[in-house]
Scaffold this active site. Structure first.
Site, PDB file in Angstrom:
ATOM      1  N   LYS A 247     -38.314  -2.560  35.033  1.00  0.00           N
ATOM      2  CA  LYS A 247     -37.842  -1.270  35.544  1.00  0.00           C
ATOM      3  C   LYS A 247     -37.446  -0.329  34.394  1.00  0.00           C
ATOM      4  O   LYS A 247     -37.874   0.820  34.346  1.00  0.00           O
ATOM      5  CB  LYS A 247     -36.627  -1.517  36.448  1.00  0.00           C
ATOM      6  N   ASN A 248     -36.648  -0.854  33.462  1.00  0.00           N
ATOM      7  CA  ASN A 248     -36.112   0.027  32.422  1.00  0.00           C
ATOM      8  C   ASN A 248     -37.122   0.368  31.327  1.00  0.00           C
ATOM      9  O   ASN A 248     -36.843   1.188  30.456  1.00  0.00           O
ATOM     10  CB  ASN A 248     -34.839  -0.571  31.819  1.00  0.00           C
TER      11      ASN A 248
ATOM     12  N   CYS B 272     -26.151   3.751  38.592  1.00  0.00           N
ATOM     13  CA  CYS B 272     -25.115   2.874  39.127  1.00  0.00           C
ATOM     14  C   CYS B 272     -23.727   3.346  38.709  1.00  0.00           C
ATOM     15  O   CYS B 272     -23.534   3.848  37.596  1.00  0.00           O
ATOM     16  CB  CYS B 272     -25.302   1.468  38.556  1.00  0.00           C
TER      17      CYS B 272
ATOM     18  N   ARG C 182     -20.572   7.009  31.835  1.00  0.00           N
ATOM     19  CA  ARG C 182     -21.929   7.302  31.379  1.00  0.00           C
ATOM     20  C   ARG C 182     -22.098   8.706  30.792  1.00  0.00           C
ATOM     21  O   ARG C 182     -22.848   9.535  31.323  1.00  0.00           O
ATOM     22  CB  ARG C 182     -22.937   7.017  32.502  1.00  0.00           C
TER      23      ARG C 182
ATOM     24  N   ASP D 252     -26.517  -6.042  31.581  1.00  0.00           N
ATOM     25  CA  ASP D 252     -27.183  -6.110  32.886  1.00  0.00           C
ATOM     26  C   ASP D 252     -27.274  -7.544  33.439  1.00  0.00           C
ATOM     27  O   ASP D 252     -27.737  -7.740  34.563  1.00  0.00           O
ATOM     28  CB  ASP D 252     -28.610  -5.517  32.791  1.00  0.00           C
TER      29      ASP D 252
ATOM     30  N   ARG E  45     -33.171  -1.833  44.707  1.00  0.00           N
ATOM     31  CA  ARG E  45     -33.438  -0.839  43.665  1.00  0.00           C
ATOM     32  C   ARG E  45     -34.085  -1.477  42.442  1.00  0.00           C
ATOM     33  O   ARG E  45     -34.808  -0.804  41.704  1.00  0.00           O
ATOM     34  CB  ARG E  45     -32.127  -0.174  43.217  1.00  0.00           C
TER      35      ARG E  45
HETATM   36  C1  UD1 Z   1     -29.688   1.632  29.863  1.00  0.00           C
HETATM   37  C2  UD1 Z   1     -30.194   0.883  31.069  1.00  0.00           C
HETATM   38  C3  UD1 Z   1     -29.066   0.085  31.720  1.00  0.00           C
HETATM   39  C4  UD1 Z   1     -28.379  -0.802  30.695  1.00  0.00           C
HETATM   40  C5  UD1 Z   1     -27.969   0.009  29.457  1.00  0.00           C
HETATM   41  C6  UD1 Z   1     -27.392  -0.843  28.346  1.00  0.00           C
HETATM   42  C7  UD1 Z   1     -31.986   2.318  31.847  1.00  0.00           C
HETATM   43  C8  UD1 Z   1     -32.475   3.232  32.918  1.00  0.00           C
HETATM   44  N1  UD1 Z   1     -30.736   1.818  32.024  1.00  0.00           N
HETATM   45  O1  UD1 Z   1     -28.734   2.566  30.348  1.00  0.00           O
HETATM   46  O2  UD1 Z   1     -29.613  -0.710  32.764  1.00  0.00           O
HETATM   47  O3  UD1 Z   1     -27.239  -1.372  31.268  1.00  0.00           O
HETATM   48  O4  UD1 Z   1     -29.104   0.721  28.934  1.00  0.00           O
HETATM   49  O5  UD1 Z   1     -28.289  -1.827  27.973  1.00  0.00           O
HETATM   50  O6  UD1 Z   1     -32.684   1.998  30.900  1.00  0.00           O
HETATM   51  N2  UD1 Z   1     -23.078   6.376  25.676  1.00  0.00           N
HETATM   52  C9  UD1 Z   1     -22.340   7.420  25.169  1.00  0.00           C
HETATM   53  N3  UD1 Z   1     -22.944   8.630  25.012  1.00  0.00           N
HETATM   54  C10 UD1 Z   1     -24.253   8.833  25.319  1.00  0.00           C
HETATM   55  C11 UD1 Z   1     -25.014   7.751  25.824  1.00  0.00           C
HETATM   56  C12 UD1 Z   1     -24.387   6.535  25.995  1.00  0.00           C
HETATM   57  O7  UD1 Z   1     -21.151   7.281  24.877  1.00  0.00           O
HETATM   58  O8  UD1 Z   1     -24.748   9.960  25.135  1.00  0.00           O
HETATM   59  C13 UD1 Z   1     -22.434   5.066  25.880  1.00  0.00           C
HETATM   60  C14 UD1 Z   1     -22.370   4.682  27.366  1.00  0.00           C
HETATM   61  O9  UD1 Z   1     -21.269   5.248  28.015  1.00  0.00           O
HETATM   62  C15 UD1 Z   1     -22.279   3.186  27.281  1.00  0.00           C
HETATM   63  C16 UD1 Z   1     -23.133   2.851  26.044  1.00  0.00           C
HETATM   64  O10 UD1 Z   1     -23.242   4.059  25.307  1.00  0.00           O
HETATM   65  O11 UD1 Z   1     -20.953   2.798  27.032  1.00  0.00           O
HETATM   66  C17 UD1 Z   1     -24.509   2.326  26.389  1.00  0.00           C
HETATM   67  O12 UD1 Z   1     -25.233   3.276  27.132  1.00  0.00           O
HETATM   68  P1  UD1 Z   1     -26.802   3.412  26.995  1.00  0.00           P
HETATM   69  O13 UD1 Z   1     -27.317   2.401  26.031  1.00  0.00           O
HETATM   70  O14 UD1 Z   1     -27.112   4.841  26.754  1.00  0.00           O
HETATM   71  O15 UD1 Z   1     -27.272   3.006  28.457  1.00  0.00           O
HETATM   72  P2  UD1 Z   1     -28.252   3.771  29.431  1.00  0.00           P
HETATM   73  O16 UD1 Z   1     -29.413   4.298  28.664  1.00  0.00           O
HETATM   74  O17 UD1 Z   1     -27.476   4.673  30.314  1.00  0.00           O
END
Ligand code: UD1
Length: 419
Positions: free
Chosen positions: A22-23, A116, A121, A305, A397
């Site tokens: 999915k990701n 989720c 986020r 995850d 999902r």
């Molecule tokens: C993706 C995955 C999700 C997985 C996560 C971590 C998808 C669609 N989702 O989510 O399933 O759990 O990676 O492996 O691929 N952060 C910031 N600022 C930002 C972006 C992120 O502070 O601009 C923080 C987030 O709050 C979190 C951490 O970084 O604490 C990790 O987030 P991130 O790696 O960006 O996860 P996603 O891409 O949202």
């Protein structure tokens, strides 16, 4: 109201075929917007999140055609800047449309990002990175508006945290930018490698050596390619844990064991026998499991995850295990439901302490989110008696044909409705 009815206590045994990731599918489908033409995508999982994302793409002007073994995605027509699909709001995967629309149209206009409810986020790293490529970007009336100032220009970007989504957005936006972009402290998740592989096959110049530094040399254009998405490492891990917690013996077919090695190592440490052979992994229950400690970390660390599913497993392991969740602050939501089934879990901030109990009892529980739902499903399959899992759409999902796959492993589960 829909629910899953599970009759637990039956060891899961047999083979299970792993679906596409999915990701990986989200950023790759977004990146396809940088290309004009028809492409076939194999191994796209037919799960709620991806089907909703395809609706969003249709809404933007992409033609989507479903065939038996693949989807045809045609990105030849103009891509709209306006997103009206209501499907958009529940998906975190739409975040990579930012880089894709900026790369294709020089402009993006996105409603707030969904996904989720596992934490706040923020998207500050996405904004900072995209801005440094020569883009005016910011929130305006609830919309994230981005517009290339002059041309998209490569730059040196340092990420304060190796964010998966921010790394993907930057790779996508930098692919057609002029000059070189270097992302330092980039995420190393297998889904990022898959995105880079797809774009490189389409003519991009992305170098990723696994060190956390990614170099992208901008190219003028890309050409259509057919592509097969990698197997889902989170789905793989979920079935492996389900097999072991139910005292069963399952073989994952078509998986990439090196993509979830941290999970394999933890399950071995807990006493399970796991053997990997090419693209197959066998997980056998051998002896009473004992507790292990887990700390979630960016790849190659233990994936956040898979944390809720491991919490389910630890709830009947011998001894006390500690889970430290370092990625998302609101990711222990399954605990409350596991406690209703008899688990002994104490939560203090980002730490949970799980003291194994002899057995869990079936009960009525509600899936709090996607992976929390998977944890409850595993717990129900291993517990004594009947369970009802409400709000199973969370599970749908992210897991393709979950009912069929569990029945194929000998589990007793049914999708039901109460009027
Ligand atoms: C993706 C995955 C999700 C997985 C996560 C971590 C998808 C669609 N989702 O989510 O399933 O759990 O990676 O492996 O691929 N952060 C910031 N600022 C930002 C972006 C992120 O502070 O601009 C923080 C987030 O709050 C979190 C951490 O970084 O604490 C990790 O987030 P991130 O790696 O960006 O996860 P996603 O891409 O949202």
């Amino acid at each position: 109201m829909e629910y899953f009815e599970v009759h637990g206590g039956i060891p899961l045994k047999g083979d299970v075929n792993v679906s596409g990731a999915k990701n990986a599918a989200f950023p790759i489908l977004s990146a396809a917007l940088l290309i004009k033409g028809k492409m076939r995508f194999y191994n796209l999982p037919k799960i709620l999140d991806i089907l909703s994302f395809l609706e969003v793409l249709k809404d933007l002007g992409v033609d989507v055609q479903e065939e038996k073994d693949y989807f045809i995605i045609d990105t030849s027509k103009d891509i709209s800047l306006k997103i009206s699909s209501k499907e958009y709001y529940n998906l975190r995967g739409t975040q990579t449309l930012l880089g894709a629309l900026v790369g294709r149209n020089g402009e993006a206009n996105l409603p707030s990002l969904g996904g989720c409810n596992i934490g706040t986020r923020p998207i500050d790293l996405h904004i900072k990175g995209i801005k440094s490529l020569g883009v005016d970007i910011g929130w305006e009336g609830g919309y994230l508006r981005a517009k290339v100032k002059d041309t998209l220009k490569g730059n040196l970007v340092y990420l304060d945290f190796p964010s998966v989504g921010a790394t993907e957005n930057l790779i996508i936006a930098a692919t057609l930018a002029s000059g070189e972009t270097v992302i330092e402290n980039a995420a190393k998740e297998p889904e990022i490698k898959d995105l880079a592989r797809f774009l490189n096959l389409a003519g991009a110049n992305i170098e990723m050596n696994g060190s956390g530094v990614i170099k992208i040399n901008g190219v003028k254009n890309l050409h259509p390619v057919d592509y097969k998405i990698i197997p889902d490492r989170i789905e793989s891990s979920t079935y492996l844990i389900a097999g072991i917690m139910t005292k069963g013996d399952i073989v994952l077919k078509n998986c990439n064991p090196w993509d979830f090695e941290s999970v394999i190592m933890k399950l071995r440490e807990a006493g399970a026998e796991i053997t990997a052979n090419g693209n197959e992994v066998r997980g056998e229950y051998k002896e009473k499991l004992h507790s292990v400690n887990i700390k979630t970390l960016p790849f190659p660390g233990f994936p956040t995850d898979v944390q809720p599913q491991m919490m389910a497993l630890l709830s009947t392991a011998q001894g006390t295990g500690v889970i430290i969740e370092t990625i998302f602050e609101n990711r222990f939501r399954a605990a409350e439901e596991l406690i209703k089934m008899g688990a002994n879990i104490r939560i203090e901030g980002n730490t949970s302490v799980i003291t194994g109990v002899k057995k869990l009892e079936g009960g009525n529980v509600t899936a709090p989110d996607l992976r929390g739902g998977a944890a409850l499903l595993i717990a129900s399959l291993s517990s004594e008696g009947k369970s009802k899992i409400f709000e199973p759409f969370h599970i749908d999902r992210g897991y393709e044909n979950i009912i069929k796959k569990i029945i194929g492993l000998g589990g007793v589960i049914e999708r039901r409705n109460i009027a």
